[in-house]
Each structure stands twice: as structure tokens, then as C-alpha cells.
Design a protein around this motif. Structure first.
Motif, PDB file in Angstrom:
ATOM      1  N   CYS A  67       0.466  -1.015   0.098  1.00 47.99           N
ATOM      2  CA  CYS A  67      -0.230  -0.041  -0.555  1.00 47.99           C
ATOM      3  C   CYS A  67       1.167   1.233  -0.588  1.00 47.99           C
ATOM      4  O   CYS A  67       0.624   1.581   0.908  1.00 47.99           O
ATOM      5  CB  CYS A  67      -1.069   0.151   1.465  1.00 47.99           C
ATOM      6  SG  CYS A  67      -2.350  -1.788   1.278  1.00 47.99           S
ATOM      7  N   ALA A  68       1.937   1.236  -1.657  1.00 48.66           N
ATOM      8  CA  ALA A  68       2.684   2.473  -0.766  1.00 48.66           C
ATOM      9  C   ALA A  68       2.189   4.079  -0.878  1.00 48.66           C
ATOM     10  O   ALA A  68       2.868   4.823  -0.908  1.00 48.66           O
ATOM     11  CB  ALA A  68       3.644   2.668  -2.611  1.00 48.66           C
ATOM     12  N   PHE A  69       0.473   3.809  -1.487  1.00 51.99           N
ATOM     13  CA  PHE A  69       0.022   5.572  -1.162  1.00 51.99           C
ATOM     14  C   PHE A  69      -0.298   5.952   0.614  1.00 51.99           C
ATOM     15  O   PHE A  69      -0.153   7.207   0.407  1.00 51.99           O
ATOM     16  CB  PHE A  69      -1.246   4.916  -1.722  1.00 51.99           C
ATOM     17  CG  PHE A  69      -1.786   4.483  -1.746  1.00 51.99           C
ATOM     18  CD1 PHE A  69      -2.548   4.739  -0.694  1.00 51.99           C
ATOM     19  CD2 PHE A  69      -2.216   2.713  -1.602  1.00 51.99           C
ATOM     20  CE1 PHE A  69      -4.027   3.737   0.306  1.00 51.99           C
ATOM     21  CE2 PHE A  69      -3.108   2.025  -1.317  1.00 51.99           C
ATOM     22  CZ  PHE A  69      -4.210   2.438  -0.001  1.00 51.99           C
ATOM     23  N   LEU A  70      -0.020   5.071   1.141  1.00 50.29           N
ATOM     24  CA  LEU A  70       0.396   5.081   2.893  1.00 50.29           C
ATOM     25  C   LEU A  70       1.176   5.682   3.074  1.00 50.29           C
ATOM     26  O   LEU A  70       2.577   5.268   2.770  1.00 50.29           O
ATOM     27  CB  LEU A  70      -0.373   4.154   3.300  1.00 50.29           C
ATOM     28  CG  LEU A  70      -1.706   3.951   3.226  1.00 50.29           C
ATOM     29  CD1 LEU A  70      -2.200   2.821   4.133  1.00 50.29           C
ATOM     30  CD2 LEU A  70      -3.056   5.220   3.336  1.00 50.29           C
ATOM     31  N   ASP A  71       1.158   6.291   3.942  1.00 52.39           N
ATOM     32  CA  ASP A  71       2.627   7.392   4.500  1.00 52.39           C
ATOM     33  C   ASP A  71       2.787   6.854   5.728  1.00 52.39           C
ATOM     34  O   ASP A  71       1.931   6.259   6.793  1.00 52.39           O
ATOM     35  CB  ASP A  71       2.676   9.283   4.319  1.00 52.39           C
ATOM     36  CG  ASP A  71       2.680   9.598   3.233  1.00 52.39           C
ATOM     37  OD1 ASP A  71       4.095   8.838   2.588  1.00 52.39           O
ATOM     38  OD2 ASP A  71       2.530  10.169   2.963  1.00 52.39           O
ATOM     39  N   PHE A  72       3.393   6.239   6.816  1.00 53.72           N
ATOM     40  CA  PHE A  72       4.023   5.814   8.119  1.00 53.72           C
ATOM     41  C   PHE A  72       4.732   6.293   8.851  1.00 53.72           C
ATOM     42  O   PHE A  72       6.463   6.290   7.732  1.00 53.72           O
ATOM     43  CB  PHE A  72       4.157   4.045   8.044  1.00 53.72           C
ATOM     44  CG  PHE A  72       3.560   3.295   7.454  1.00 53.72           C
ATOM     45  CD1 PHE A  72       2.436   3.035   8.033  1.00 53.72           C
ATOM     46  CD2 PHE A  72       3.084   3.103   5.445  1.00 53.72           C
ATOM     47  CE1 PHE A  72       1.307   1.745   7.365  1.00 53.72           C
ATOM     48  CE2 PHE A  72       2.134   3.181   5.544  1.00 53.72           C
ATOM     49  CZ  PHE A  72       1.108   1.557   5.931  1.00 53.72           C
ATOM     50  N   ASP A  73       5.046   7.064  10.284  1.00 53.13           N
ATOM     51  CA  ASP A  73       5.677   7.631  10.682  1.00 53.13           C
ATOM     52  C   ASP A  73       5.951   6.747  11.974  1.00 53.13           C
ATOM     53  O   ASP A  73       4.690   6.695  12.862  1.00 53.13           O
ATOM     54  CB  ASP A  73       5.329   8.642  10.514  1.00 53.13           C
ATOM     55  CG  ASP A  73       6.148  10.070  11.398  1.00 53.13           C
ATOM     56  OD1 ASP A  73       7.468   9.813  11.602  1.00 53.13           O
ATOM     57  OD2 ASP A  73       6.037  10.640  12.580  1.00 53.13           O
ATOM     58  N   LEU A  74       7.582   5.718  12.254  1.00 57.79           N
ATOM     59  CA  LEU A  74       7.319   5.170  14.052  1.00 57.79           C
ATOM     60  C   LEU A  74       7.978   6.585  14.717  1.00 57.79           C
ATOM     61  O   LEU A  74       9.272   6.277  14.743  1.00 57.79           O
ATOM     62  CB  LEU A  74       7.773   4.036  13.775  1.00 57.79           C
ATOM     63  CG  LEU A  74       8.110   3.475  14.721  1.00 57.79           C
ATOM     64  CD1 LEU A  74       6.764   3.049  15.805  1.00 57.79           C
ATOM     65  CD2 LEU A  74       9.110   1.871  14.254  1.00 57.79           C
ATOM     66  N   ASP A  75       7.226   6.147  15.660  1.00 62.90           N
ATOM     67  CA  ASP A  75       7.836   7.455  16.391  1.00 62.90           C
ATOM     68  C   ASP A  75       7.722   6.534  18.073  1.00 62.90           C
ATOM     69  O   ASP A  75       7.352   6.205  18.859  1.00 62.90           O
ATOM     70  CB  ASP A  75       7.292   8.436  17.481  1.00 62.90           C
ATOM     71  CG  ASP A  75       7.402   9.331  18.380  1.00 62.90           C
ATOM     72  OD1 ASP A  75       8.394   9.115  18.190  1.00 62.90           O
ATOM     73  OD2 ASP A  75       6.809  10.192  18.653  1.00 62.90           O
ATOM     74  N   GLU A  76       9.282   6.185  17.727  1.00 61.39           N
ATOM     75  CA  GLU A  76       9.801   4.842  19.021  1.00 61.39           C
ATOM     76  C   GLU A  76      10.144   5.517  20.403  1.00 61.39           C
ATOM     77  O   GLU A  76      11.430   6.460  20.733  1.00 61.39           O
ATOM     78  CB  GLU A  76      11.270   4.432  18.458  1.00 61.39           C
ATOM     79  CG  GLU A  76      11.366   3.273  17.450  1.00 61.39           C
ATOM     80  CD  GLU A  76      12.522   3.158  17.131  1.00 61.39           C
ATOM     81  OE1 GLU A  76      13.029   3.157  17.858  1.00 61.39           O
ATOM     82  OE2 GLU A  76      12.295   2.554  15.655  1.00 61.39           O
ATOM     83  N   ARG A  77       9.256   5.477  21.441  1.00 63.32           N
ATOM     84  CA  ARG A  77       9.475   5.908  22.734  1.00 63.32           C
ATOM     85  C   ARG A  77       9.664   5.482  23.854  1.00 63.32           C
ATOM     86  O   ARG A  77       9.779   4.367  23.251  1.00 63.32           O
ATOM     87  CB  ARG A  77       8.035   7.279  22.761  1.00 63.32           C
ATOM     88  CG  ARG A  77       8.171   8.015  22.169  1.00 63.32           C
ATOM     89  CD  ARG A  77       6.733   8.616  23.012  1.00 63.32           C
ATOM     90  NE  ARG A  77       6.199  10.212  21.750  1.00 63.32           N
ATOM     91  CZ  ARG A  77       5.017  11.192  22.035  1.00 63.32           C
ATOM     92  NH1 ARG A  77       4.754  10.996  23.037  1.00 63.32           N
ATOM     93  NH2 ARG A  77       4.713  12.202  20.813  1.00 63.32           N
TER      94      ARG A  77
END
Length: 121
Positions: A67-77
Motif C-alpha cells: 500500500c505504497a500510497f499510505l505514509d507511515f511514521d514510527l515514533d519510538e519512545r
């Protein structure tokens, strides 16, 4: 080059069987590790336990492939993982369905047709 020529298609590239397996895998991950979710328009933020880091990275890798049209941002806390998934404006009409798959908890949430239910976003 114009925006139409460079736009990513709003479609999942998985076949039906792989799609169902993927939804079941996400639901299982969520049953084990998802602590909350919240939606703000075209963005869905999922909060996971820190011990799920490897699985969340795998989730992102897999979803970016299909699903290349979605953007993913992972914030590791230190105390939690925040995964924000953003859909493009062109996917607005499908956003509810798109985000619902990321909120399902447990294999029972995935029906035989591949649909999910129970999203709390």
C-alpha cells in the motif's frame, strides 16, 4: 512531470489470500500489543507496547510494499511506540475502510470476506 503522472495508485497490491492473511496478522498483533488508537481526519495514530517494536517495523515494511500510497511514521519512545498512518487526500472516500484494518483486534475481527470490524478510531 505533473502530479497525476507521479501519483501512487490508491490500491493494495496483495491478492485476496495474502490480504486475508495480512489482516489476520495485523489483528493478532493488535490483540497482543495495541493499547490505543485515535483518528484525526486522514491520519490514524496507533499506540503499541514497546515490546512490539520488531513487529511494528515488519508491519510498516509490509504495508509500504503493498500500500505504497499510505505514509507511515514510527515514533519510538521509551514507554510506547506511536505509529501514525496518513492517507492521501485522493483516498479520502476510502479512509474509513483503510484505517479500519489497522484497528482490528483479534483474529475473530477478520471475517471470511476479509473485512474487519470493531475499529475504535
Amino acid at each position: 512531470m505533473n502530479d497525476i503522472a507521479t501519483a501512487r495508485p490508491i490500491a493494495c497490491t496483495l491478492d485476496t489470500g495474502s490480504f486475508k492473511e495480512r489482516l489476520a496478522w495485523i489483528a493478532d498483533l493488535n490483540a497482543r500489543s495495541l493499547t490505543s488508537s485515535r483518528r484525526a481526519d486522514l491520519a490514524l495514530t496507533l499506540e503499541y507496547r514497546t515490546e512490539a517494536l520488531d513487529d511494528i517495523r515488519e508491519l510498516v515494511r509490509g504495508e509500504q510494499a503493498c500500500c505504497a500510497f499510505l505514509d507511515f511514521d514510527l515514533d519510538e519512545r521509551a514507554d510506547r511506540l506511536l505509529l501514525t498512518i496518513t492517507a492521501p487526500e485522493a483516498a479520502r472516500d476510502a479512509a474509513d475502510m483503510l484505517f479500519e484494518q489497522f484497528c482490528a483486534k483479534g483474529a475473530a475481527a477478520v471475517s471470511s470476506c476479509g473485512c474487519t470490524s470493531g475499529c475504535q478510531a
